[in-house]
Design a protein around this motif. Sequence first.
Motif, mmCIF file in Angstrom:
data_model
loop_
_atom_site.group_PDB
_atom_site.id
_atom_site.type_symbol
_atom_site.label_atom_id
_atom_site.label_comp_id
_atom_site.label_asym_id
_atom_site.label_seq_id
_atom_site.Cartn_x
_atom_site.Cartn_y
_atom_site.Cartn_z
ATOM 1 N N GLY A 186 -15.209 -0.117 -0.572
ATOM 2 C CA GLY A 186 -16.304 -0.368 -1.524
ATOM 3 C C GLY A 186 -16.351 0.563 -2.392
ATOM 4 O O GLY A 186 -17.385 0.328 -3.266
ATOM 5 N N GLU A 187 -15.565 1.731 -2.634
ATOM 6 C CA GLU A 187 -15.821 2.506 -3.672
ATOM 7 C C GLU A 187 -15.169 2.111 -4.737
ATOM 8 O O GLU A 187 -13.924 1.505 -4.894
ATOM 9 C CB GLU A 187 -15.139 3.824 -3.069
ATOM 10 N N ASP A 188 -15.702 2.381 -6.149
ATOM 11 C CA ASP A 188 -14.773 2.349 -7.323
ATOM 12 C C ASP A 188 -13.652 2.904 -7.406
ATOM 13 O O ASP A 188 -13.331 4.050 -7.122
ATOM 14 C CB ASP A 188 -15.648 2.346 -8.567
ATOM 15 N N TRP A 215 1.071 -1.194 0.161
ATOM 16 C CA TRP A 215 0.066 -0.010 -0.136
ATOM 17 C C TRP A 215 1.013 1.063 0.176
ATOM 18 O O TRP A 215 1.918 1.176 0.834
ATOM 19 C CB TRP A 215 -0.901 0.276 1.174
ATOM 20 N N VAL A 216 0.479 2.086 -0.828
ATOM 21 C CA VAL A 216 1.254 3.246 -1.084
ATOM 22 C C VAL A 216 0.570 4.555 -0.406
ATOM 23 O O VAL A 216 1.030 5.381 0.481
ATOM 24 C CB VAL A 216 1.850 3.714 -2.249
ATOM 25 N N THR A 217 -0.696 4.452 -0.647
ATOM 26 C CA THR A 217 -1.521 5.512 -0.375
ATOM 27 C C THR A 217 -2.435 5.181 1.091
ATOM 28 O O THR A 217 -3.124 5.881 1.703
ATOM 29 C CB THR A 217 -2.782 6.091 -1.277
ATOM 30 N N TRP A 218 -2.274 3.799 1.260
ATOM 31 C CA TRP A 218 -2.874 3.340 2.581
ATOM 32 C C TRP A 218 -4.203 3.928 2.750
ATOM 33 O O TRP A 218 -5.075 4.664 3.755
ATOM 34 C CB TRP A 218 -2.180 3.858 3.762
ATOM 35 N N PRO A 219 -5.296 3.486 1.795
ATOM 36 C CA PRO A 219 -6.827 3.727 1.880
ATOM 37 C C PRO A 219 -7.415 3.384 2.862
ATOM 38 O O PRO A 219 -7.052 2.024 3.492
ATOM 39 C CB PRO A 219 -7.427 3.251 0.629
ATOM 40 N N ASP A 220 -8.163 4.037 3.959
ATOM 41 C CA ASP A 220 -9.202 3.481 4.842
ATOM 42 C C ASP A 220 -9.919 2.617 4.428
ATOM 43 O O ASP A 220 -10.576 2.650 3.490
ATOM 44 C CB ASP A 220 -9.594 4.724 5.468
ATOM 45 N N GLU A 221 -10.207 1.483 5.510
ATOM 46 C CA GLU A 221 -11.224 0.558 5.213
ATOM 47 C C GLU A 221 -12.558 1.126 4.853
ATOM 48 O O GLU A 221 -13.379 0.425 4.086
ATOM 49 C CB GLU A 221 -11.296 -0.345 6.126
ATOM 50 N N SER A 222 -12.779 2.196 5.501
ATOM 51 C CA SER A 222 -14.168 2.913 5.095
ATOM 52 C C SER A 222 -14.659 3.018 3.517
ATOM 53 O O SER A 222 -15.592 3.318 3.032
ATOM 54 C CB SER A 222 -14.613 4.133 5.766
ATOM 55 N N SER A 250 -12.504 -8.313 4.807
ATOM 56 C CA SER A 250 -13.418 -7.420 4.812
ATOM 57 C C SER A 250 -14.829 -7.308 4.177
ATOM 58 O O SER A 250 -14.725 -7.630 2.804
ATOM 59 C CB SER A 250 -12.655 -6.031 4.453
ATOM 60 N N ASP A 251 -15.965 -7.109 4.835
ATOM 61 C CA ASP A 251 -17.250 -6.852 4.296
ATOM 62 C C ASP A 251 -17.225 -5.895 3.267
ATOM 63 O O ASP A 251 -18.182 -5.749 2.387
ATOM 64 C CB ASP A 251 -18.248 -6.778 5.303
ATOM 65 N N ARG A 252 -16.498 -4.832 3.604
ATOM 66 C CA ARG A 252 -16.689 -3.527 2.957
ATOM 67 C C ARG A 252 -16.391 -3.637 1.475
ATOM 68 O O ARG A 252 -16.749 -2.991 0.650
ATOM 69 C CB ARG A 252 -15.733 -2.310 3.523
ATOM 70 N N SER A 253 -15.320 -4.619 1.271
ATOM 71 C CA SER A 253 -14.827 -4.951 -0.209
ATOM 72 C C SER A 253 -15.629 -6.052 -0.876
ATOM 73 O O SER A 253 -15.087 -6.591 -1.841
ATOM 74 C CB SER A 253 -13.435 -5.038 -0.222
ATOM 75 N N ALA A 254 -16.654 -6.645 -0.004
ATOM 76 C CA ALA A 254 -17.164 -7.827 -0.539
ATOM 77 C C ALA A 254 -17.443 -8.111 -2.106
ATOM 78 O O ALA A 254 -17.138 -9.011 -2.627
ATOM 79 C CB ALA A 254 -18.410 -8.394 0.353
ATOM 80 N N ARG A 255 -18.038 -6.995 -2.761
ATOM 81 C CA ARG A 255 -18.521 -6.950 -3.826
ATOM 82 C C ARG A 255 -17.434 -6.962 -5.058
ATOM 83 O O ARG A 255 -17.254 -7.173 -6.240
ATOM 84 C CB ARG A 255 -19.403 -5.791 -4.304
ATOM 85 N N PHE A 256 -16.051 -6.750 -4.407
ATOM 86 C CA PHE A 256 -14.802 -6.733 -5.340
ATOM 87 C C PHE A 256 -13.995 -7.879 -5.158
ATOM 88 O O PHE A 256 -13.025 -8.043 -5.634
ATOM 89 C CB PHE A 256 -14.027 -5.669 -5.012
ATOM 90 N N HIS A 257 -14.355 -8.933 -4.348
ATOM 91 C CA HIS A 257 -13.558 -10.129 -3.781
ATOM 92 C C HIS A 257 -13.289 -10.908 -5.033
ATOM 93 O O HIS A 257 -12.130 -11.341 -5.388
ATOM 94 C CB HIS A 257 -14.270 -10.798 -2.910
ATOM 95 N N GLY A 314 -5.051 0.850 9.854
ATOM 96 C CA GLY A 314 -6.041 1.396 8.808
ATOM 97 C C GLY A 314 -7.218 0.393 8.337
ATOM 98 O O GLY A 314 -7.681 0.293 7.209
ATOM 99 N N GLY A 315 -7.314 -0.577 9.372
ATOM 100 C CA GLY A 315 -8.538 -1.554 8.911
ATOM 101 C C GLY A 315 -8.837 -2.320 10.001
ATOM 102 O O GLY A 315 -8.297 -2.069 11.062
ATOM 103 N N SER A 316 -10.138 -2.936 9.923
ATOM 104 C CA SER A 316 -10.543 -3.510 11.281
ATOM 105 C C SER A 316 -10.063 -4.899 11.637
ATOM 106 O O SER A 316 -10.037 -5.485 12.493
ATOM 107 C CB SER A 316 -12.070 -3.886 11.042
ATOM 108 N N VAL A 317 -9.236 -5.558 10.678
ATOM 109 C CA VAL A 317 -8.471 -6.798 10.688
ATOM 110 C C VAL A 317 -7.094 -6.818 10.510
ATOM 111 O O VAL A 317 -6.588 -5.989 9.673
ATOM 112 C CB VAL A 317 -9.169 -7.718 9.591
ATOM 113 N N GLY A 318 -6.434 -7.167 11.525
ATOM 114 C CA GLY A 318 -4.810 -7.254 11.345
ATOM 115 C C GLY A 318 -4.171 -8.667 11.793
ATOM 116 O O GLY A 318 -5.109 -9.559 12.079
ATOM 117 N N MET A 319 -3.020 -8.876 11.905
ATOM 118 C CA MET A 319 -2.375 -9.862 12.525
ATOM 119 C C MET A 319 -2.943 -10.284 13.781
ATOM 120 O O MET A 319 -3.363 -11.520 13.882
ATOM 121 C CB MET A 319 -0.777 -9.580 12.514
ATOM 122 N N GLY A 320 -3.144 -9.251 14.733
ATOM 123 C CA GLY A 320 -3.616 -9.779 15.811
ATOM 124 C C GLY A 320 -4.897 -10.433 16.105
ATOM 125 O O GLY A 320 -4.883 -11.553 16.648
#
Length: 440
Positions: free
Chosen positions: A76-78, A66-73, A118-125, A158-164
């Motif tokens: 879901g955006e194109d 990741w270079v721009t590190w987009p937030d998980e919110s 992430s459910d946020r990106s589900a339509r792109f999986h 930057g996301g709800s899921v991580g290594m921990g």
Amino acid sequence: MSRRMRHLATSMAFRPASIKAGPGTGQIALALRLARWALAIAVALTVLPAQAATFQAQRGINLDIWVTWPDESRWGEDGVLLPFPEWRRTLDAVGLEGLKADGLDFVRIPIDPRPFLSDRSARFHDRLYGEVLDAVRLVEGAGLKAIVDLHLFPTGSGGSVGMGQVMDDPALFDRYLDVVRRMASTLKAEDPERVALELMNEPVAECGPGDAAWPERLQRLYAAARASATRLTLVLTGACWGTAEGLAVIDPAQIPDDNVIWSFHTYAPFLLTHQGATWSGDFIRYVTGIPYPPHAVPRAELDAAVEQARAKIRAEAPWLRQSGMLAYLDEQIAAIDTREELEAAMAEPFDTAAAWAAQHGIDPKNVILGEFGMIRQEWQNDFVMPAKWRAAYHRDMIALAEKHGFAWSMWGYGGAFGVVEEFEGRPAEGDVLGVVRGLP
């Protein structure tokens, strides 16, 4: 002899003991059977590889993640996640061909698994898995091999899921296994001599022989990937951030497969390689300007650089932490300020990995130094590591890896540790790539 062949030879060696040989023809029959078994073993040892993974590489580099590190919110955006991985926006076939011309034969492609969880990106999986395959084929088209590296970030980045969460939540780990299965299935038709799959980057678990959690999880990761891709070489690692120490407590007999590469990472000595890094603890951010190698400059120059770091700690670090940081700095410098001490510190992870491989009969060709490097510049920090220091460090680490017969992969293409680029696509100094170009 490979683990597969040791099993074959052992089973054949014991079979004659169960044959009741009678006089005359029985003895002849036994002799013929023994001869046939001996011939079968000899042929098998000639035809089958001696514990050699299908995927073989030597010299590589990690691409950006990741270079721009987009937030998980926004996942879901194109256009936020695509193209994926993000380096495809700026690195094309010409750039990859340049890496090949520089003397590299593979790239390690870090893939963030979090969008797949992430459910946020589900339509792109489905699209994202296809994007990974496109990236691999772009690399292959440039004449390079590819290791697809499932590269989890630390928790909270930057996301709800991580290594921990993945390591602590059994249900989430099961979902991660599904990602491994799907990624293996996505890549299974690729040329296994050109593409490999790394199942988890730098797993965070307890270090030391008392850790029983990671070996069991490693077996589950392996089973998930192998069930989907029978021919791909799988890259596996130990726990404890993927260190050589973590690798040394793994029993590879629990993974009865010769088509495996074992990975470890080292950035030793950390004091020199992570200078100024704000994301790597609360000590190293105050330390910049310590030369590499420390013994190559006059002692007065080294002492002045250390004193500058001490002054920054006194001026900027929390008051209650200052005395501990100052003592720790002095301790770390004292451990590497001579040639002998520095060489020992840098060689230790390689020696640990080599001893482990020898103990378990693993060909050094099946061991990879998956990450190493030296920071160039921390983001928004004015200090830039002199290019000659970075070049010297990379030269020494490459020499250690190749002395042991290990493949290696520098971290990384761009950013704080950038070998090819620094920030925002600007070219980095060419000194490190000059080291690579000068290799025999």
